[in-house]
Scaffold this motif. Structure first.
Motif, short mmCIF file in Angstrom:
data_model
loop_
_atom_site.label_atom_id
_atom_site.label_comp_id
_atom_site.label_asym_id
_atom_site.label_seq_id
_atom_site.Cartn_x
_atom_site.Cartn_y
_atom_site.Cartn_z
N PHE B 186 16.24 18.88 32.49
CA PHE B 186 15.15 18.40 31.62
C PHE B 186 14.17 19.53 31.33
N TYR B 189 15.59 22.13 28.97
CA TYR B 189 15.62 21.68 27.58
C TYR B 189 14.20 21.64 27.00
N VAL B 190 13.30 21.02 27.73
CA VAL B 190 11.95 20.80 27.19
C VAL B 190 11.13 22.10 27.12
N ARG B 195 19.39 23.76 25.05
CA ARG B 195 20.03 22.47 24.79
C ARG B 195 21.10 22.13 25.81
N ARG B 203 19.44 12.98 26.34
CA ARG B 203 18.34 13.06 25.35
C ARG B 203 18.04 11.68 24.76
N MET B 206 16.05 10.00 27.32
CA MET B 206 14.66 10.46 27.34
C MET B 206 13.85 9.71 26.28
N ALA B 207 14.45 9.58 25.09
CA ALA B 207 13.74 8.86 24.02
C ALA B 207 13.46 7.42 24.44
N TYR B 210 10.64 7.23 27.21
CA TYR B 210 9.26 7.40 26.72
C TYR B 210 8.92 6.43 25.58
N GLN B 215 8.60 1.64 28.09
CA GLN B 215 7.33 2.06 28.69
C GLN B 215 7.49 2.68 30.07
N GLY B 217 7.67 5.74 30.77
CA GLY B 217 6.82 6.92 30.84
C GLY B 217 5.34 6.61 30.90
N SER B 221 4.31 9.16 34.20
CA SER B 221 3.85 10.18 33.25
C SER B 221 3.60 11.49 34.00
N GLY B 222 3.15 12.49 33.25
CA GLY B 222 2.76 13.76 33.87
C GLY B 222 3.95 14.62 34.25
N PHE B 225 6.16 13.09 36.80
CA PHE B 225 6.66 11.74 36.54
C PHE B 225 6.09 10.72 37.53
#
Lengths: 232, 334
Positions: B186, B189-190, B195, B203, B206-207, B210, B215, B217, B221-222, B225
């Motif tokens: 992660f 990539y980020v 990639r 990926r 991940m979408a 978040y 919800q 994320g 968060s942070g 995580f």
């Protein structure tokens, strides 16, 4: 806030105040702390630098305001506004250059030498000035962002992407500004390719959208974003 | 401004996890002024972390419940203390504890590692390492060991009696602050634009993670995580606590606060290296990531988690994303 402090103070604190002055900025500083400790400078040089910087900043600020106000003008008015803007940046560049020469440790002055040169179309001089600013503080987000825009102007796309990734880790706000500049670059190059292959422009456009999505999804990774949610 | 910068530089100079070596996206952690990081202290802390003789049974080191290969968790639902008592809560991973604004599963007041360490070392309800009442015995053991005598003297130079319980705690805390994990797929990539760090499946996960739909994320968060993290320049952050979706007799945060509204409320755990830290939840009651995803997809045992309606492939996507949070180098470190 962006101006360096009044010169009516003792020379003993001059250097410290000078170096602690906030840079010209489009957005607040990111979370990156200065990487190098502040070095001592000769009081005379610091005084001269501050004076030149402050005068230059006044011109710079006025020019930016006038430039913003000129958006939408056409014909002769636009031409006159353009000439005035260039004159303003030339004058500001002269002052910032004097400031940087008087005290080469002032990264803010080098940064704005870079900015004004870029706006005047002298990209090599612009890059050289950003290098000086970043040699003083390699994590100076504003200079990294401005340099990224200079790379774009020179079609150095990979360098601009690297600048974006550096900013992404340290200052999301500056990264977002550079990404926005990249979008503008794509629009401009699609209209006027200037020898660039369409596929290369499209590849950057795709990269921009992917990175924008990553930035949006991972916004909470940035320490500046505080998400507090409690299930009650 | 200058003072803040100077302080930041001083911290960086002392922290082996300095800015130059911190993973991208990580701001320098806050180090207590009375316990600066030094190589000698960290080395001593590491030795103590793996020292079984601190515990009542002479065997159970900190590392007994925080195994490096499992991202410093232990693979059990709940650990067993040095006296044989089964502990009520799962042993959490120690990855990136230097950045946590609150420590333990259910405490708002335990905000430094030095404070937190008193719980496993000296706590009696439950007994973890069982050092309470054996303090002089532990000190005698350390003072009769030439290696420790030298290590404490180096770590706390200038002190007449460097082998103290306070210094023992300081050294272990200093070591724990070096447990930095931020080089997962992660992260590559980020932060590196690599990639190969995340598959297409991850990926997509991940979408989803978040997204407003799941919800996930929001609480996780942070950079860790686990909600906002404490770092230099961001010292005042509020840790995230949530009402557990697990039905449990454990009253959670209420034990500390006494407030009925805190019943069943626990700190949101980090998801870094989560594929290595099974079983899950504060009581270790869910054995696998798959079980956790199914659990939340079904809405959990109780409010306010609502059913998510994830398809089979979406569940696989989220699982792939969670696997991408594994930092193999961190788990492989000695």
């Amino acid at each position: 806030m962006n101006r360096l402090p009044s010169i009516i103070c003792t020379t003993a604190v001059t250097a410290a105040l000078l170096l602690s002055a906030a840079p010209a900025r489009a957005v607040p500083d990111g979370p990156i702390a200065d990487a190098k400790p502040v070095t001592a400078v000769a009081p005379e040089g610091a005084m001269a630098a501050r004076l030149a910087y402050n005068v230059g900043y006044e011109v710079f600020e006025k020019t930016q305001l006038e430039e913003a106000a000129s958006v939408g003008l056409t014909g002769a008015k636009a031409k006159a506004a353009q000439a005035k803007m260039l004159a303003g940046y030339r004058e500001a560049r002269e002052r910032f250059d004097a400031a940087a020469k008087a005290d080469p440790s002032v990264k803010e002055a080098w940064n704005l030498v870079g900015y004004t040169n870029r706006r005047l179309g002298d990209y090599e001089a612009s890059l050289a000035a950003y290098e000086k600013a970043l040699a003083i503080n390699p994590t100076y987000s504003e200079a990294i962002e401005y340099r990224g825009e200079a790379y774009l102007a020179l079609n150095r796309v990979d360098d601009a992407k690297t600048a974006y990734m550096t900013l992404f880790a340290g200052s999301r706000a500056h990264a977002a500004i550079l990404l926005s500049a990249m979008r503008t670059w794509v629009i401009e190059r699609r209209a006027r390719p200037a020898g660039l292959a369409k596929a290369d422009v499209d590849a950057l456009a795709q990269w921009i959208e992917e990175r924008a999505s990553v930035a949006q999804q991972t916004a909470s990774l940035s320490p500046d974003v505080v998400v507090v949610r409690r299930w009650d | 401004m200058l003072r803040a910068v100077a302080l930041g530089c001083a911290l960086l100079a002392l922290v082996p996890v300095a800015a130059a070596t911190l993973p991208p996206g990580f701001a320098p952690p806050v180090i207590p002024a009375d316990n600066p990081q030094t190589p000698a202290k960290i080395a001593l802390g590491q030795q103590l972390f793996f020292e079984g003789r601190l515990a009542a049974d002479g065997k159970l080191a900190c590392a007994g419940c925080h195994l490096p290969a499992l991202a410093y968790s232990d693979g059990r639902s709940t650990p067993r203390g040095a006296t044989g008592q089964v502990l009520p809560r799962n042993a959490p991973s120690l990855a990136n504890v230097a950045w946590l604004p609150a420590l333990g599963w259910a405490s708002r007041t335990t905000v430094t590692l030095e404070q937190q360490m008193l719980v496993p070392l000296f706590g009696q309800h439950p007994v973890e390492m069982g050092m309470s009442g054996r303090e002089s015995q532990v000190l005698s053991m350390l003072r009769s060991d030439a290696g420790y005598v030298q290590a404490f003297a180096q770590a706390f130079a200038g002190q007449d009696q460097s082998i103290t319980l306070d210094n023992m705690v300081r050294a272990i805390a200093a070591f724990e602050r070096t447990l930095v994990s931020g080089r997962s797929g992660f992260d590559r990539y980020v932060f590196d634009d690599d990639r190969s760090g995340m598959s297409d499946t991850a990926r997509r996960g991940m979408a989803l993670f978040y997204s407003p739909r799941t919800q996930c994320g929001e609480c996780h968060s942070g950079i860790n995580f686990s909600g906002p993290v404490r770092s230099v320049g961001h010292e005042e952050v509020t840790p995230v606590f949530g009402r557990s979706a697990i039905a449990s007799a454990d009253s959670g945060l209420m034990q500390e606060s006494g407030a009925a509204t805190d019943r069943g409320v626990f700190r949101v755990p980090s998801l870094r290296n989560v594929a290595l830290t099974a079983p899950y939840m504060h009581d270790g009651s869910l054995p696998s990531l798959q079980a956790v995803i199914e659990f939340y997809d079904g809405g959990g045992h109780q409010r306010p988690v609502r059913p998510l309606g994830l398809s089979r492939s979406e569940k696989a996507d989220i699982a792939a994303f969670l696997h991408s949070l594994t930092d193999a180098a961190f788990a492989a470190a000695p």
